[in-house]
Design an enzyme around this catalytic site. Structure first.
Site, PDB file in Angstrom:
ATOM      1  N   ALA A 160      -5.931   6.611  -1.375  1.00  0.00           N
ATOM      2  CA  ALA A 160      -5.600   6.039  -0.173  1.00  0.00           C
ATOM      3  C   ALA A 160      -6.273   4.713   0.199  1.00  0.00           C
ATOM      4  O   ALA A 160      -5.545   4.106   1.050  1.00  0.00           O
ATOM      5  CB  ALA A 160      -5.783   7.384   0.969  1.00  0.00           C
ATOM      6  N   GLY A 161      -7.081   4.332  -0.309  1.00  0.00           N
ATOM      7  CA  GLY A 161      -7.679   3.165  -0.190  1.00  0.00           C
ATOM      8  C   GLY A 161      -7.027   1.836  -0.801  1.00  0.00           C
ATOM      9  O   GLY A 161      -6.330   2.102  -1.409  1.00  0.00           O
ATOM     10  N   ILE A 219       0.734  -1.285  -0.029  1.00  0.00           N
ATOM     11  CA  ILE A 219       0.033  -0.049  -0.056  1.00  0.00           C
ATOM     12  C   ILE A 219       0.959   1.199   0.086  1.00  0.00           C
ATOM     13  O   ILE A 219       1.740   1.434   0.968  1.00  0.00           O
ATOM     14  CB  ILE A 219      -1.009  -0.043   1.313  1.00  0.00           C
ATOM     15  CG1 ILE A 219      -1.516  -1.108   1.396  1.00  0.00           C
ATOM     16  CG2 ILE A 219      -2.054   1.224   1.261  1.00  0.00           C
ATOM     17  CD1 ILE A 219      -2.709  -1.679   0.463  1.00  0.00           C
ATOM     18  N   ASP A 259      -7.407  -0.476  -3.452  1.00  0.00           N
ATOM     19  CA  ASP A 259      -8.233  -0.679  -4.806  1.00  0.00           C
ATOM     20  C   ASP A 259      -9.435   0.119  -4.876  1.00  0.00           C
ATOM     21  O   ASP A 259     -10.412  -0.587  -5.536  1.00  0.00           O
ATOM     22  CB  ASP A 259      -8.319  -2.095  -5.091  1.00  0.00           C
ATOM     23  CG  ASP A 259      -6.836  -3.046  -5.048  1.00  0.00           C
ATOM     24  OD1 ASP A 259      -5.986  -2.484  -5.432  1.00  0.00           O
ATOM     25  OD2 ASP A 259      -6.999  -4.143  -4.541  1.00  0.00           O
ATOM     26  N   THR A 261      -2.997  -1.890 -11.873  1.00  0.00           N
ATOM     27  CA  THR A 261      -3.488  -2.870 -12.695  1.00  0.00           C
ATOM     28  C   THR A 261      -3.923  -3.934 -11.366  1.00  0.00           C
ATOM     29  O   THR A 261      -3.269  -4.324 -10.595  1.00  0.00           O
ATOM     30  CB  THR A 261      -2.985  -3.486 -13.510  1.00  0.00           C
ATOM     31  OG1 THR A 261      -3.774  -4.587 -14.280  1.00  0.00           O
ATOM     32  CG2 THR A 261      -1.613  -4.116 -13.348  1.00  0.00           C
ATOM     33  N   HIS A 262      -5.359  -4.497 -11.568  1.00  0.00           N
ATOM     34  CA  HIS A 262      -5.747  -5.351 -10.508  1.00  0.00           C
ATOM     35  C   HIS A 262      -6.760  -6.407 -11.238  1.00  0.00           C
ATOM     36  O   HIS A 262      -7.520  -6.218 -11.892  1.00  0.00           O
ATOM     37  CB  HIS A 262      -6.834  -4.429  -9.546  1.00  0.00           C
ATOM     38  CG  HIS A 262      -7.524  -5.314  -8.573  1.00  0.00           C
ATOM     39  ND1 HIS A 262      -6.704  -5.716  -7.426  1.00  0.00           N
ATOM     40  CD2 HIS A 262      -8.449  -5.840  -8.401  1.00  0.00           C
ATOM     41  CE1 HIS A 262      -7.440  -6.321  -6.641  1.00  0.00           C
ATOM     42  NE2 HIS A 262      -8.802  -6.442  -6.975  1.00  0.00           N
TER      43      HIS A 262
HETATM   44  C1  GRF Z   1      -1.166  -9.253 -11.918  1.00  0.00           C
HETATM   45  O1  GRF Z   1      -2.444  -9.904 -11.944  1.00  0.00           O
HETATM   46  C2  GRF Z   1      -1.501  -7.828 -10.863  1.00  0.00           C
HETATM   47  O2  GRF Z   1      -2.797  -7.377 -11.385  1.00  0.00           O
HETATM   48  C3  GRF Z   1      -1.346  -8.586  -9.572  1.00  0.00           C
HETATM   49  O3  GRF Z   1      -0.228  -9.309  -9.516  1.00  0.00           O
HETATM   50  C4  GRF Z   1      -0.103  -9.840 -10.921  1.00  0.00           C
HETATM   51  C5  GRF Z   1       1.253  -9.479 -11.177  1.00  0.00           C
HETATM   52  O4  GRF Z   1       1.704 -10.083 -12.382  1.00  0.00           O
HETATM   53  N1  GRF Z   1      -1.591  -7.660  -8.527  1.00  0.00           N
HETATM   54  P1  GRF Z   1       3.173  -9.816 -12.904  1.00  0.00           P
HETATM   55  O5  GRF Z   1       4.172  -9.536 -11.812  1.00  0.00           O
HETATM   56  O6  GRF Z   1       3.223  -8.545 -13.987  1.00  0.00           O
HETATM   57  O7  GRF Z   1       3.440 -11.166 -13.617  1.00  0.00           O
END
Ligand code: GRF
Length: 209
Positions: free
Chosen positions: A148-149, A100, A151, A114-115
């Site tokens: 700040a949260g 975080i 995701d 990216t999530h």
């Molecule tokens: C991705 O799916 C990302 O969203 C998540 O961890 C993974 C990272 O993959 N938080 P990489 O290290 O880019 O292969």
């Protein structure tokens, strides 16, 4: 908030904690001059990860700031903010960075994460496992601004991925990551080339020119 980018390539710093396949997709993308961005540094919160090795192979400067190397979380935040500032990023991309971020880093930078789920469903570090455990039939990935949260920042782009019978966490995550890499590259490229505007929770791309 309005972010206009100059006609020079936008300066990206990428933060990683693991295998770095999203970083690799960005490294591949910036090799094309038309992409509109350059990766000026890759930072990590731990040593010995493939993400750092990928950066080194590409000749990109790297840095590591471990939380435990600092007396407090606040001191780590200060140190990471200073490292980032050295590279004068237009945009910081958290690509599998599993910490975080603190208030100073957030205040001084525009940060994209990216999530591997369709936020606001399944935030946190175990998004794929949680989606499977819930029994959803569709999940996906989200590119969003970091606040700040955990995701919770404004969504920039999302794409759905079907959950298939027999999926386990690993098979589903690998299928999500194929989509995630493409979406991240596409979204960061547009932000770099076209700029973006944030109005409340709405992020608009390509409206500042
Ligand atoms: C991705 O799916 C990302 O969203 C998540 O961890 C993974 C990272 O993959 N938080 P990489 O290290 O880019 O292969």
């Amino acid at each position: 908030m309005e972010c206009t980018v100059s006609r020079q390539a936008a300066r990206l710093v990428i933060l990683v904690s693991g295998s770095g396949t999203n970083l690799q997709a960005l490294l591949d993308a910036v090799s094309d001059d038309g992409y509109g961005a350059a990766i000026v540094a890759v930072g990590a919160d731990r040593d010995g990860i493939e993400g750092l090795a990928r950066a080194e192979r590409a000749g990109v400067p790297t840095f590591v700031e471990r939380v435990k190397a600092h007396p407090s979380r606040e001191a780590w935040d200060e140190a990471l903010a200073s490292r980032l500032a050295e590279h004068r990023p237009d945009l910081v991309v958290s690509a599998g960075f599993m910490k975080i971020l603190g208030p100073r880093v957030l205040k001084e930078n525009s940060i994209v994460n990216t999530h591997p789920a369709l936020l606001p469903s399944f935030p946190g570090a175990h998004a794929v496992r949680d989606a499977l455990a819930y029994g959803v039939k569709v999940t996906g990935c989200t590119v969003h601004l970091v606040d700040a949260g955990v995701d919770t920042g404004p969504v920039i782009a999302q794409e759905a991925v079907e959950v298939l019978p027999g999926d386990d966490e690993s098979s589903l995550h690998e299928r999500i990551k194929v989509v995630e890499r493409r979406l991240l590259v596409q979204t960061v490229g547009r932000m770099a080339r076209e700029g973006f505007t944030v109005t409340g929770r709405e992020v608009s791309l390509g409206v500042t020119r």
